[in-house]
Design a protein around this motif. Structure first.
Motif, PDB file in Angstrom:
ATOM      1  N   ILE A  32      39.402  47.215  48.062  1.00  0.00           N
ATOM      2  CA  ILE A  32      39.659  45.777  48.218  1.00  0.00           C
ATOM      3  C   ILE A  32      39.589  45.064  46.872  1.00  0.00           C
ATOM      4  CG2 ILE A  32      38.724  43.636  49.177  1.00  0.00           C
ATOM      5  CD1 ILE A  32      37.810  45.301  51.609  1.00  0.00           C
ATOM      6  N   ILE A  33      38.556  45.374  46.086  1.00  0.00           N
ATOM      7  CA  ILE A  33      38.399  44.729  44.776  1.00  0.00           C
ATOM      8  C   ILE A  33      39.546  45.134  43.842  1.00  0.00           C
ATOM      9  CG2 ILE A  33      36.936  44.509  42.735  1.00  0.00           C
ATOM     10  CD1 ILE A  33      35.844  43.077  45.160  1.00  0.00           C
ATOM     11  N   LEU A  34      39.940  46.407  43.866  1.00  0.00           N
ATOM     12  CA  LEU A  34      41.047  46.874  43.026  1.00  0.00           C
ATOM     13  C   LEU A  34      42.350  46.167  43.399  1.00  0.00           C
ATOM     14  CD1 LEU A  34      42.190  48.766  40.872  1.00  0.00           C
ATOM     15  CD2 LEU A  34      42.456  50.520  42.659  1.00  0.00           C
ATOM     16  N   LEU A  35      42.594  46.026  44.705  1.00  0.00           N
ATOM     17  CA  LEU A  35      43.798  45.340  45.175  1.00  0.00           C
ATOM     18  C   LEU A  35      43.785  43.870  44.736  1.00  0.00           C
ATOM     19  CD1 LEU A  35      46.405  45.265  46.854  1.00  0.00           C
ATOM     20  CD2 LEU A  35      44.980  44.775  48.866  1.00  0.00           C
ATOM     21  N   MET A  36      42.645  43.211  44.889  1.00  0.00           N
ATOM     22  CA  MET A  36      42.532  41.804  44.493  1.00  0.00           C
ATOM     23  C   MET A  36      42.714  41.639  42.985  1.00  0.00           C
ATOM     24  SD  MET A  36      39.341  40.618  46.917  1.00  0.00           S
ATOM     25  CE  MET A  36      39.359  38.899  46.397  1.00  0.00           C
ATOM     26  N   TYR A  37      42.162  42.574  42.218  1.00  0.00           N
ATOM     27  CA  TYR A  37      42.305  42.520  40.762  1.00  0.00           C
ATOM     28  C   TYR A  37      43.768  42.690  40.350  1.00  0.00           C
ATOM     29  CZ  TYR A  37      41.932  44.005  35.868  1.00  0.00           C
ATOM     30  OH  TYR A  37      42.091  44.131  34.508  1.00  0.00           O
ATOM     31  N   SER A  38      44.440  43.664  40.966  1.00  0.00           N
ATOM     32  CA  SER A  38      45.856  43.902  40.640  1.00  0.00           C
ATOM     33  C   SER A  38      46.712  42.697  40.989  1.00  0.00           C
ATOM     34  CB  SER A  38      46.362  45.141  41.402  1.00  0.00           C
ATOM     35  OG  SER A  38      45.593  46.279  41.098  1.00  0.00           O
ATOM     36  N   MET A  39      46.464  42.113  42.153  1.00  0.00           N
ATOM     37  CA  MET A  39      47.213  40.927  42.568  1.00  0.00           C
ATOM     38  C   MET A  39      46.935  39.748  41.640  1.00  0.00           C
ATOM     39  SD  MET A  39      46.772  41.129  46.726  1.00  0.00           S
ATOM     40  CE  MET A  39      47.549  39.520  46.947  1.00  0.00           C
ATOM     41  N   THR A  40      45.677  39.598  41.224  1.00  0.00           N
ATOM     42  CA  THR A  40      45.306  38.495  40.321  1.00  0.00           C
ATOM     43  C   THR A  40      46.044  38.597  38.998  1.00  0.00           C
ATOM     44  OG1 THR A  40      43.101  38.334  41.312  1.00  0.00           O
ATOM     45  CG2 THR A  40      43.378  37.396  39.118  1.00  0.00           C
ATOM     46  N   ILE A  41      46.078  39.791  38.414  1.00  0.00           N
ATOM     47  CA  ILE A  41      46.772  39.984  37.136  1.00  0.00           C
ATOM     48  C   ILE A  41      48.260  39.693  37.292  1.00  0.00           C
ATOM     49  CG2 ILE A  41      47.422  41.678  35.385  1.00  0.00           C
ATOM     50  CD1 ILE A  41      44.524  40.815  35.197  1.00  0.00           C
ATOM     51  N   CYS A  42      48.876  40.219  38.349  1.00  0.00           N
ATOM     52  CA  CYS A  42      50.319  40.013  38.566  1.00  0.00           C
ATOM     53  C   CYS A  42      50.645  38.540  38.785  1.00  0.00           C
ATOM     54  CB  CYS A  42      50.798  40.837  39.758  1.00  0.00           C
ATOM     55  SG  CYS A  42      50.761  42.617  39.494  1.00  0.00           S
ATOM     56  N   GLU A  43      49.854  37.863  39.628  1.00  0.00           N
ATOM     57  CA  GLU A  43      50.096  36.448  39.913  1.00  0.00           C
ATOM     58  C   GLU A  43      49.978  35.577  38.669  1.00  0.00           C
ATOM     59  OE1 GLU A  43      48.297  36.435  44.494  1.00  0.00           O
ATOM     60  OE2 GLU A  43      47.260  35.402  42.853  1.00  0.00           O
ATOM     61  N   ASN A  44      48.914  35.785  37.920  1.00  0.00           N
ATOM     62  CA  ASN A  44      48.680  34.931  36.752  1.00  0.00           C
ATOM     63  C   ASN A  44      49.646  35.236  35.612  1.00  0.00           C
ATOM     64  OD1 ASN A  44      46.156  33.079  37.106  1.00  0.00           O
ATOM     65  ND2 ASN A  44      45.562  35.023  38.041  1.00  0.00           N
ATOM     66  N   LEU A  45      50.032  36.508  35.471  1.00  0.00           N
ATOM     67  CA  LEU A  45      51.068  36.847  34.494  1.00  0.00           C
ATOM     68  C   LEU A  45      52.394  36.197  34.870  1.00  0.00           C
ATOM     69  CD1 LEU A  45      50.471  40.618  33.601  1.00  0.00           C
ATOM     70  CD2 LEU A  45      50.215  38.635  32.092  1.00  0.00           C
ATOM     71  N   LEU A  46      52.681  36.164  36.172  1.00  0.00           N
ATOM     72  CA  LEU A  46      53.909  35.528  36.649  1.00  0.00           C
ATOM     73  C   LEU A  46      53.895  34.038  36.335  1.00  0.00           C
ATOM     74  CD1 LEU A  46      56.600  35.698  38.141  1.00  0.00           C
ATOM     75  CD2 LEU A  46      55.356  35.382  40.292  1.00  0.00           C
ATOM     76  N   ILE A  47      52.748  33.382  36.553  1.00  0.00           N
ATOM     77  CA  ILE A  47      52.620  31.957  36.221  1.00  0.00           C
ATOM     78  C   ILE A  47      52.879  31.723  34.741  1.00  0.00           C
ATOM     79  CG2 ILE A  47      50.975  30.056  35.994  1.00  0.00           C
ATOM     80  CD1 ILE A  47      51.889  30.332  38.809  1.00  0.00           C
ATOM     81  N   ILE A  48      52.288  32.568  33.890  1.00  0.00           N
ATOM     82  CA  ILE A  48      52.476  32.425  32.437  1.00  0.00           C
ATOM     83  C   ILE A  48      53.942  32.630  32.063  1.00  0.00           C
ATOM     84  CG2 ILE A  48      51.908  33.448  30.191  1.00  0.00           C
ATOM     85  CD1 ILE A  48      49.130  34.067  31.324  1.00  0.00           C
ATOM     86  N   LEU A  49      54.582  33.641  32.645  1.00  0.00           N
ATOM     87  CA  LEU A  49      56.000  33.900  32.378  1.00  0.00           C
ATOM     88  C   LEU A  49      56.877  32.729  32.821  1.00  0.00           C
ATOM     89  CD1 LEU A  49      56.384  37.666  33.354  1.00  0.00           C
ATOM     90  CD2 LEU A  49      56.755  36.679  31.091  1.00  0.00           C
TER      91      LEU A  49
END
Length: 314
Positions: A32-49
């Motif tokens: 669960i923590i790994l999934l949340m971490y992966s989603m967090t990185i992808c979401e925030n990178l998308l916002i920055i992009l």
């Protein structure tokens, strides 16, 4: 795992216990923590992009949002990878220097987020309470000044705390009853006089947590007074929707921060302390991009265009 007991010697490493109560469920918890971490990185990178590339997202609000996403990435990356190791091993050792480095990166990201949320509240204040002067007041120079000040103040103030920690002695035990190197669990292990350090930490919390929070409250008092002064219901709803996302993020973030750092340490159990820390370290960075984009048509439209450019049909 063996717990180190060190007497009359200098501690060179710490043992982070993590979540002993969840050791029987470590695999699902780890997943669960790994999934949340992966989603967090992808979401925030998308916002920055999106903020960096989309012409629709050139307003000051999105400029600050991009840096908020960056601070969230630094926050989760400084904590979660080691936390995953702690979970799967049912406790893990970390070198003294690595522990201080983790604390510093964590402190910088948390402090930067406090200052950035304050800058965003000031941006909303200008947009709602001073709309005719908004463009001239929130100039490019002011935007960069607020961003640079937020990061520089974070680096400098947390460095003071780090220097204080480096000048206290650790002679054992070396067991941190937490899932990362936070200030209070580290300080508990010191064999030096803790009073001056505790006082210094409270003093440093004033410019990092308390003062930004007061400024945010003042901004929103002015914002709500302006909103209530709008005659039409639809006008009030439309104006409130422009700051609703920011208000939700501020409430979640500062709510957990105040419980952790402003409520006396013995006022709540360690398990509760860990759970609340999980909220603003793991859950909040995951939800921030969702909250800001949930009702924001500009972000949604820019996201759709970005996916179409990448060849993903929407």
């Amino acid at each position: 795992m063996k717990v180190h007991e060190i007497n009359s010697t200098t501690v060179t490493e710490f043992l982070i216990l993590g979540f002993p109560a969840l050791n029987d469920y470590k695999l699902p918890f780890f997943s669960i923590i790994l999934l949340m971490y992966s989603m967090t990185i992808c979401e925030n990178l998308l916002i920055i992009l999106l903020v960096s590339t989309s012409q629709r997202l050139r307003s000051p609000m999105y400029f600050f949002l991009g840096h908020l996403a960056l601070s969230d990435i630094v926050l989760v990356t400084s904590i979660v990878p080691k936390m995953l190791d702690v979970i799967i091993r049912e406790g893990s050792t970390v070198l003294y220097v690595e522990c201080l480095a983790q604390f510093y990166l964590y402190g910088v990201s948390v402090s930067a987020e406090c200052f950035l949320l304050t800058a965003m509240s000031y941006d909303r204040y200008l947009a709602i309470c001073r709309p005719l002067h908004y463009i001239s007041a929130m100039s490019v120079k002011l935007r960069y000044s607020l961003i640079i000040s937020s990061w520089l103040l974070s680096f400098m103030l947390v460095l003071i705390t780090l220097v204080i920690l480096c000048n206290i002695d650790f002679c054992g035990p070396n067991v941190i009853n937490h899932f990362f190197c936070d200030f209070s669990p580290i300080l508990q292990l010191s064999c030096s006089d803790k009073t001056p350090v505790s006082i210094a930490m409270v003093v440093l919390c004033i410019p990092v947590i308390l003062l930004p929070f007061v400024l945010i409250i003042i901004s929103y008092v002015c914002i709500f007074m302006t909103i209530f002064g709008i005659s039409s219901t639809s006008g009030r709803q439309k104006t409130f929707s422009t700051c609703a996302s920011h208000l939700v993020v501020v409430s979640t973030y500062y709510g957990s921060m105040f419980v952790i750092y402003m409520v006396p340490y013995r006022g709540h159990s360690m398990n509760a302390n860990k759970f609340i820390s999980l909220v603003y370290i793991v859950l909040t960075p995951l939800l921030n991009p969702i909250i800001y984009s949930l009702r924001n048509k500009e972000i949604q439209s820019s996201g759709m265009n970005f996916l179409n450019l990448c060849g993903v049909k929407t």
